[in-house]
Design a protein around this motif. Sequence first.
Motif, PDB file in Angstrom:
ATOM      1  N   ALA A 112      32.703  32.291  40.661  1.00  0.00           N
ATOM      2  CA  ALA A 112      32.313  32.969  39.846  1.00  0.00           C
ATOM      3  C   ALA A 112      32.253  32.148  38.298  1.00  0.00           C
ATOM      4  CB  ALA A 112      33.521  33.905  39.508  1.00  0.00           C
ATOM      5  N   THR A 113      32.901  31.086  38.101  1.00  0.00           N
ATOM      6  CA  THR A 113      32.747  30.301  36.789  1.00  0.00           C
ATOM      7  C   THR A 113      31.118  29.853  36.972  1.00  0.00           C
ATOM      8  OG1 THR A 113      35.019  30.081  37.090  1.00  0.00           O
ATOM      9  CG2 THR A 113      33.835  28.503  35.604  1.00  0.00           C
ATOM     10  N   SER A 136      43.077  35.301  40.327  1.00  0.00           N
ATOM     11  CA  SER A 136      43.619  34.407  39.358  1.00  0.00           C
ATOM     12  C   SER A 136      43.356  34.496  38.113  1.00  0.00           C
ATOM     13  CB  SER A 136      43.112  32.918  39.801  1.00  0.00           C
ATOM     14  OG  SER A 136      41.841  32.722  39.732  1.00  0.00           O
ATOM     15  N   ARG A 137      43.960  33.932  37.062  1.00  0.00           N
ATOM     16  CA  ARG A 137      43.283  34.011  35.562  1.00  0.00           C
ATOM     17  C   ARG A 137      41.979  33.695  35.436  1.00  0.00           C
ATOM     18  NH1 ARG A 137      47.027  31.568  33.620  1.00  0.00           N
ATOM     19  NH2 ARG A 137      48.145  33.322  32.328  1.00  0.00           N
ATOM     20  N   GLU A 138      41.601  32.694  36.032  1.00  0.00           N
ATOM     21  CA  GLU A 138      40.199  31.878  36.231  1.00  0.00           C
ATOM     22  C   GLU A 138      39.262  33.081  36.382  1.00  0.00           C
ATOM     23  OE1 GLU A 138      42.942  29.126  35.526  1.00  0.00           O
ATOM     24  OE2 GLU A 138      42.738  30.451  37.049  1.00  0.00           O
ATOM     25  N   LEU A 139      39.312  33.689  37.730  1.00  0.00           N
ATOM     26  CA  LEU A 139      38.517  34.817  38.362  1.00  0.00           C
ATOM     27  C   LEU A 139      38.285  35.899  37.360  1.00  0.00           C
ATOM     28  CD1 LEU A 139      36.661  36.017  40.439  1.00  0.00           C
ATOM     29  CD2 LEU A 139      38.483  36.625  41.794  1.00  0.00           C
ATOM     30  N   GLY A 140      39.563  36.478  36.824  1.00  0.00           N
ATOM     31  CA  GLY A 140      39.335  37.523  36.067  1.00  0.00           C
ATOM     32  C   GLY A 140      38.768  37.365  34.743  1.00  0.00           C
ATOM     33  N   THR A 141      38.802  36.160  34.371  1.00  0.00           N
ATOM     34  CA  THR A 141      37.977  35.731  32.917  1.00  0.00           C
ATOM     35  C   THR A 141      36.577  35.562  33.241  1.00  0.00           C
ATOM     36  OG1 THR A 141      40.039  34.452  32.126  1.00  0.00           O
ATOM     37  CG2 THR A 141      37.999  34.021  31.044  1.00  0.00           C
ATOM     38  N   ALA A 142      36.322  35.087  34.388  1.00  0.00           N
ATOM     39  CA  ALA A 142      34.988  34.822  34.652  1.00  0.00           C
ATOM     40  C   ALA A 142      33.890  36.186  34.714  1.00  0.00           C
ATOM     41  CB  ALA A 142      34.817  33.955  35.740  1.00  0.00           C
ATOM     42  N   VAL A 143      34.597  37.160  35.214  1.00  0.00           N
ATOM     43  CA  VAL A 143      34.086  38.542  35.359  1.00  0.00           C
ATOM     44  C   VAL A 143      34.269  39.645  34.255  1.00  0.00           C
ATOM     45  CG1 VAL A 143      34.052  38.298  37.824  1.00  0.00           C
ATOM     46  CG2 VAL A 143      35.668  39.651  36.992  1.00  0.00           C
ATOM     47  N   ASP A 144      33.407  40.501  34.254  1.00  0.00           N
ATOM     48  CA  ASP A 144      33.618  41.460  33.023  1.00  0.00           C
ATOM     49  C   ASP A 144      34.469  42.841  33.583  1.00  0.00           C
ATOM     50  OD1 ASP A 144      32.244  39.960  30.810  1.00  0.00           O
ATOM     51  OD2 ASP A 144      30.668  40.056  32.262  1.00  0.00           O
ATOM     52  N   LEU A 145      33.906  43.072  34.728  1.00  0.00           N
ATOM     53  CA  LEU A 145      34.513  44.258  35.309  1.00  0.00           C
ATOM     54  C   LEU A 145      35.075  43.815  36.718  1.00  0.00           C
ATOM     55  CD1 LEU A 145      31.587  45.394  33.777  1.00  0.00           C
ATOM     56  CD2 LEU A 145      32.589  47.593  34.418  1.00  0.00           C
ATOM     57  N   ILE A 146      35.984  44.404  37.461  1.00  0.00           N
ATOM     58  CA  ILE A 146      36.670  44.100  38.510  1.00  0.00           C
ATOM     59  C   ILE A 146      37.334  45.165  39.160  1.00  0.00           C
ATOM     60  CG2 ILE A 146      38.708  43.040  37.499  1.00  0.00           C
ATOM     61  CD1 ILE A 146      38.467  40.999  39.613  1.00  0.00           C
ATOM     62  N   LEU A 478      56.779  40.900  33.296  1.00  0.00           N
ATOM     63  CA  LEU A 478      55.564  41.146  33.894  1.00  0.00           C
ATOM     64  C   LEU A 478      54.891  41.801  32.727  1.00  0.00           C
ATOM     65  CD1 LEU A 478      56.590  43.049  37.162  1.00  0.00           C
ATOM     66  CD2 LEU A 478      55.599  40.808  37.113  1.00  0.00           C
ATOM     67  N   GLU A 479      54.426  40.909  31.826  1.00  0.00           N
ATOM     68  CA  GLU A 479      53.661  41.184  30.600  1.00  0.00           C
ATOM     69  C   GLU A 479      52.153  40.880  30.459  1.00  0.00           C
ATOM     70  OE1 GLU A 479      53.020  43.117  26.955  1.00  0.00           O
ATOM     71  OE2 GLU A 479      55.053  42.944  28.202  1.00  0.00           O
ATOM     72  N   PRO A 480      51.425  42.069  30.624  1.00  0.00           N
ATOM     73  CA  PRO A 480      49.857  41.862  31.170  1.00  0.00           C
ATOM     74  C   PRO A 480      49.326  40.896  29.723  1.00  0.00           C
ATOM     75  CG  PRO A 480      50.296  44.044  31.045  1.00  0.00           C
ATOM     76  CD  PRO A 480      51.689  43.376  30.601  1.00  0.00           C
ATOM     77  N   GLU A 481      48.145  40.298  30.237  1.00  0.00           N
ATOM     78  CA  GLU A 481      47.422  39.487  29.312  1.00  0.00           C
ATOM     79  C   GLU A 481      46.191  39.900  29.201  1.00  0.00           C
ATOM     80  OE1 GLU A 481      45.860  34.784  29.389  1.00  0.00           O
ATOM     81  OE2 GLU A 481      47.344  35.552  30.666  1.00  0.00           O
ATOM     82  N   LEU A 482      45.612  40.101  27.804  1.00  0.00           N
ATOM     83  CA  LEU A 482      44.208  40.565  27.710  1.00  0.00           C
ATOM     84  C   LEU A 482      43.123  39.303  27.688  1.00  0.00           C
ATOM     85  CD1 LEU A 482      44.644  43.337  24.772  1.00  0.00           C
ATOM     86  CD2 LEU A 482      44.252  43.734  27.240  1.00  0.00           C
ATOM     87  N   LEU A 483      42.559  39.376  28.867  1.00  0.00           N
ATOM     88  CA  LEU A 483      41.563  38.361  29.255  1.00  0.00           C
ATOM     89  C   LEU A 483      40.403  38.391  28.314  1.00  0.00           C
ATOM     90  CD1 LEU A 483      41.885  38.098  32.980  1.00  0.00           C
ATOM     91  CD2 LEU A 483      43.310  36.791  31.661  1.00  0.00           C
ATOM     92  N   PRO A 484      39.706  37.368  27.934  1.00  0.00           N
ATOM     93  CA  PRO A 484      38.681  37.196  27.199  1.00  0.00           C
ATOM     94  C   PRO A 484      37.227  37.846  28.049  1.00  0.00           C
ATOM     95  CG  PRO A 484      39.170  35.212  27.672  1.00  0.00           C
ATOM     96  CD  PRO A 484      40.343  35.876  28.159  1.00  0.00           C
TER      97      PRO A 484
END
Length: 484
Positions: A112-113, A136-146, A478-484
């Motif tokens: 994805a990256t 992972s954080r890296e996968l979630g960051t690389a995509v826009d919708l999931i 369990l605090e969500p992170e707002l990914l870029p």
Amino acid sequence: MSLRIGIAGIAIESSTFSPHRAALTDFDVRRGEELLLRYEFLEADWAENVEWVPLLHARSLPGGAVLPEVYDDLSAEIIDLIRSAGELDGLLFDIHGAMSVVGREDAEADLATRVRAELGPDVLMSASMDLHGNVSRELGTAVDLITCYRMAPHEDAIQSRERAARNLVERLQSGLGRPGKAWVQVPVLLPGEKTSTRIEPAASIYQRVAEIADESGVLDAAVWVGYAWADEPRCRAAVVVTGDARELIAERARELAQSYWQARSEFAFVAPTGTLHECVAAGLASSARPFLISDSGDNPTAGGAGDVSWTLGELLTVDELTSGTATAIHASITDPEAVAACVAAGVGNPVSVEAGGRVDPGPSGPVALSGTVFSLSEDPVGGTVAVIRVGGLHSILTSRRKPYHHLADFTLLGLDPAATDPVIVKIGYLEPELYKLAEDWLLALTPGGVDQDLLRLGHHGVLRPLFPFDPEMADPVLEPELLP
């Protein structure tokens, strides 16, 4: 508004505890118009005015880790095809989420990256995944919708891929740009047979996922249970809620993560369990027919090698079966050499082979199997298929790895599950047709690369503490992170 949307991905579920290695021949690689045939929904009304640009999609039956040269070649071709595709508005990233590559970590995030770097920051990318994948954080960051499936077994696989594509199209048409993504991982790692949406607590959790996805300000919601038979830091449950109401999506992601964590001890096997011999004894004593037994440790649809022969060896010690006073079917063992010996012997003739244990020797290695060739046939998935009869036991051998999920898989071999005593299938939870077929069903806890007893597999690469490896662990934050 005319849109150009590419389609690409590599999809396989890989057990790092299986010695099987996924080669290029394991993959169905599609390009061009053949790739588009995978997505019947592209003719739907919402897809009008979209030019779908087929790049490359490679899909394999679950198995072991992918050979690095195979991954490198497929991923390089995807990047090259994106580079030569011309201007794209979006990309449908069709993956599984549990691909492992020999010597690598977090293969989907790597792909994805690299895809993101080639697309640039302005092309929207929508990922469709299996709920047994990892985010992972890296996968979630690389995509826009999931998004991912909301059913296990995956009766909504096509609908989930359509949702990923439709969300992408609608987002592009709206001009709103990328939504917010509230991401949080939950330190729980459970097998799919304990998280089936047929039963609680997963049934209620995934019902809530759908309700949240329909809320105003939310675009989509998803819960991944993670993949239990890989040993990587990313392997754990995850929640992502996407949308434009950022406080709301964070609140809903927190709610789903907390509900999953709080239910961790309530997840139970989808069927009664036992040792193989306990399950076979129950099947022989029962009047229910068909009586299905899941040979779960070497399930080829979860990543098993498909040739662990331990169960067959144990069945050959059951006097009722070998004497013919009772009948059974065992499906199946992948062994092209044993199949070739059956072909050479011919139907109705005696044959002696060493079956299985060539890829994954398990606790038994190859098993001596002497009987009569009951039938021979050709199968588009399994290749040449042979059935050897020993007394009342019918052992199915295939030249290529194949799951047995449908009644026709048996009847085409001259076998009738309804007229047989126990039917033992390398599977975990029963797929829909077998589930409807079974009058009764037990889950046998057998050895293999997808052993249901995670604690005896020897995970060491997962992040700890992690339930159930650390049952007394403190409640996580369990605090969500707002990914870029």
